[in-house]
Design a protein around this motif. Structure first.
Motif, PDB file in Angstrom:
ATOM      1  N   UNK A 201      35.674  45.854  41.748  1.00  0.00           N
ATOM      2  CA  UNK A 201      36.615  45.729  41.163  1.00  0.00           C
ATOM      3  C   UNK A 201      38.485  44.946  41.902  1.00  0.00           C
ATOM      4  N   UNK A 202      38.607  46.194  42.431  1.00  0.00           N
ATOM      5  CA  UNK A 202      40.094  45.648  43.304  1.00  0.00           C
ATOM      6  C   UNK A 202      40.353  44.717  44.379  1.00  0.00           C
ATOM      7  N   UNK A 203      38.843  44.620  44.960  1.00  0.00           N
ATOM      8  CA  UNK A 203      39.609  43.963  45.960  1.00  0.00           C
ATOM      9  C   UNK A 203      39.002  42.215  44.691  1.00  0.00           C
ATOM     10  N   UNK A 204      37.837  42.384  43.544  1.00  0.00           N
ATOM     11  CA  UNK A 204      37.829  41.275  42.485  1.00  0.00           C
ATOM     12  C   UNK A 204      39.322  40.579  42.565  1.00  0.00           C
ATOM     13  N   UNK A 205      40.077  41.883  42.325  1.00  0.00           N
ATOM     14  CA  UNK A 205      41.545  41.232  41.878  1.00  0.00           C
ATOM     15  C   UNK A 205      42.549  40.663  42.692  1.00  0.00           C
TER      16      UNK A 205
ATOM     17  N   UNK B  82      41.827  56.284  40.995  1.00  0.00           N
ATOM     18  CA  UNK B  82      43.213  56.425  42.099  1.00  0.00           C
ATOM     19  C   UNK B  82      44.333  55.802  40.606  1.00  0.00           C
ATOM     20  N   UNK B  83      45.744  55.995  40.098  1.00  0.00           N
ATOM     21  CA  UNK B  83      46.072  55.219  39.310  1.00  0.00           C
ATOM     22  C   UNK B  83      46.579  53.826  40.259  1.00  0.00           C
ATOM     23  N   UNK B  84      46.754  53.906  40.743  1.00  0.00           N
ATOM     24  CA  UNK B  84      47.207  52.796  41.685  1.00  0.00           C
ATOM     25  C   UNK B  84      46.831  51.724  41.009  1.00  0.00           C
ATOM     26  N   UNK B  85      44.783  51.891  41.965  1.00  0.00           N
ATOM     27  CA  UNK B  85      44.069  50.991  42.007  1.00  0.00           C
ATOM     28  C   UNK B  85      43.424  50.423  40.431  1.00  0.00           C
ATOM     29  N   UNK B  86      43.736  51.812  39.598  1.00  0.00           N
ATOM     30  CA  UNK B  86      44.223  50.849  38.077  1.00  0.00           C
ATOM     31  C   UNK B  86      44.295  50.295  38.319  1.00  0.00           C
ATOM     32  N   UNK B  87      46.312  50.099  38.623  1.00  0.00           N
ATOM     33  CA  UNK B  87      47.198  49.460  37.851  1.00  0.00           C
ATOM     34  C   UNK B  87      46.831  48.257  38.949  1.00  0.00           C
TER      35      UNK B  87
ATOM     36  N   UNK C   2      50.430  39.983  47.290  1.00  0.00           N
ATOM     37  CA  UNK C   2      50.558  40.747  48.558  1.00  0.00           C
ATOM     38  C   UNK C   2      51.196  41.829  48.388  1.00  0.00           C
ATOM     39  N   UNK C   3      52.099  41.597  47.154  1.00  0.00           N
ATOM     40  CA  UNK C   3      52.886  43.348  47.230  1.00  0.00           C
ATOM     41  C   UNK C   3      51.435  43.840  46.865  1.00  0.00           C
ATOM     42  N   UNK C   4      50.929  43.639  45.572  1.00  0.00           N
ATOM     43  CA  UNK C   4      49.943  44.729  44.993  1.00  0.00           C
ATOM     44  C   UNK C   4      49.102  45.131  46.537  1.00  0.00           C
ATOM     45  N   UNK C   5      49.060  44.715  46.924  1.00  0.00           N
ATOM     46  CA  UNK C   5      47.692  44.750  48.624  1.00  0.00           C
ATOM     47  C   UNK C   5      48.874  45.502  49.251  1.00  0.00           C
ATOM     48  N   UNK C   6      50.023  45.494  49.324  1.00  0.00           N
ATOM     49  CA  UNK C   6      50.758  46.197  50.333  1.00  0.00           C
ATOM     50  C   UNK C   6      50.329  47.784  50.320  1.00  0.00           C
ATOM     51  N   UNK C   7      50.824  48.976  49.433  1.00  0.00           N
ATOM     52  CA  UNK C   7      50.484  49.544  49.101  1.00  0.00           C
ATOM     53  C   UNK C   7      48.858  50.195  49.064  1.00  0.00           C
ATOM     54  N   UNK C   8      47.300  49.731  49.701  1.00  0.00           N
ATOM     55  CA  UNK C   8      45.812  50.100  50.083  1.00  0.00           C
ATOM     56  C   UNK C   8      46.573  49.541  50.845  1.00  0.00           C
TER      57      UNK C   8
END
Length: 295
Positions: free
Chosen positions: A20-24, A147-152, A213-219
């Motif tokens: 779902x994260x990748x799908x986002x 994980x809170x960040x992935x939910x965000x 890109x900014x959302x992906x940076x911490x992942x």
């Protein structure tokens, strides 16, 4: 139930969340591509490079200026949007009446130049970006640890995608954009500056890539090749959903991310090709894509 299909439920749900994260990310990037193609008729291969640039701007803002994640979540899309205005005004505006191939080649060249510059300055090794303090840690839901960040990331992506869809499909601004695409001379006769509208549309599309890109940076590890590693899959998502279809890009991106995550559980060897297999099947049955319009 602790097992499903002989697979531990927490492991299965964890892969679903990852999908779902990748799908986002697929949804946000394919949405930007669909907006640009639908409104400008340009196949924007530079989208992956601008996604990478958004992640790098977040990292550079923290590394050199001490700007936090939340500020860069707003600033990076604005900076990339301004760059998009320059690209559209200086380069792309001359290609609208030409074959799609010219726009594809030009944006591919922009990709090569952009990635080459970042690779020469920062190499190809990843640069870590910390998760913001407010989103660190995880929440125990009982059946899995979330994980809170992935939910965000999932929530933020869905909200932004639906907001863009509503803007284009349900407002007078969106109606003007669609009319300007179909009959620019008529719209211009009503006093609307169509070239400016097209420029801002391109800027908005690439700003979506920078936001992702900014959302992906911490992942992910921020590196010069992170966009090129993703853009081919995103193009497949756009083709499956239907070129230019806003809602199709969102739903297809999220759905294919989940399918990819499930494939990693049940048949890992096919996880890197399942999207392209689906694309081949869809094109055989419906060449315009699942949500595209037959011409």
């Amino acid at each position: 139930m602790s097992n499903l299909f002989d697979i531990p439920l927490p492991a299965l749900l964890g892969q679903l969340l990852l999908g779902l994260v990748n799908g986002s990310f697929y949804a946000m990037l394919s949405l930007g591509l669909a907006v640009i193609f639908g409104m400008l008729n340009i196949i924007n291969f530079a989208h992956g490079a601008l996604y990478m640039m958004g992640a790098f701007l977040a990292w550079m803002g923290l590394e050199y200026l001490g700007l936090n994640y939340w500020l860069m979540l707003l600033a990076a899309p604005l900076v990339v949007g301004v760059l998009g205005i320059l690209i559209e005004r200086l380069l792309l505006q001359w290609l609208y009446k030409l074959d799609h191939l010219y726009g594809l080649l030009l944006t591919f060249g922009i990709t090569l130049v952009t990635e080459g510059l970042f690779r020469s300055f920062y190499g190809v090794s990843g640069n870590p970006y910390p998760v913001p303090d407010a989103l660190q840690g995880a929440t125990n839901l009982g059946f899995m640890v979330l994980p809170n960040y992935r939910a965000w990331v999932v929530v933020a992506s869905i909200v932004v995608c639906l907001a863009v869809w509503a803007l284009i499909e349900k407002t007078s601004i969106g109606a003007t954009l669609r009319a300007g695409t179909e009959n620019p001379k008529l719209v211009q006769a009503f006093g609307i500056n169509v070239p400016r509208m097209i420029t801002l549309t391109y800027a908005g599309g690439v700003a979506l890539a920078a936001f992702a890109g900014v959302l992906a940076a911490p992942i992910l590890q921020v590196n010069a090749l992170m966009g090129s590693n993703l853009i081919i899959v995103v193009f497949a998502v756009v083709v499956i959903g239907g070129m230019g279809s806003i809602l199709g890009s969102i739903l297809t991106g999220l759905g294919l991310g989940v399918i990819e995550g499930l494939t990693k559980v049940f048949y890992p060897e096919a996880s890197s090709t399942v999207v392209f297999l689906i694309m081949a099947v869809v094109l055989l049955i419906r060449p315009a894509g699942l949500f595209g319009k037959e011409k």
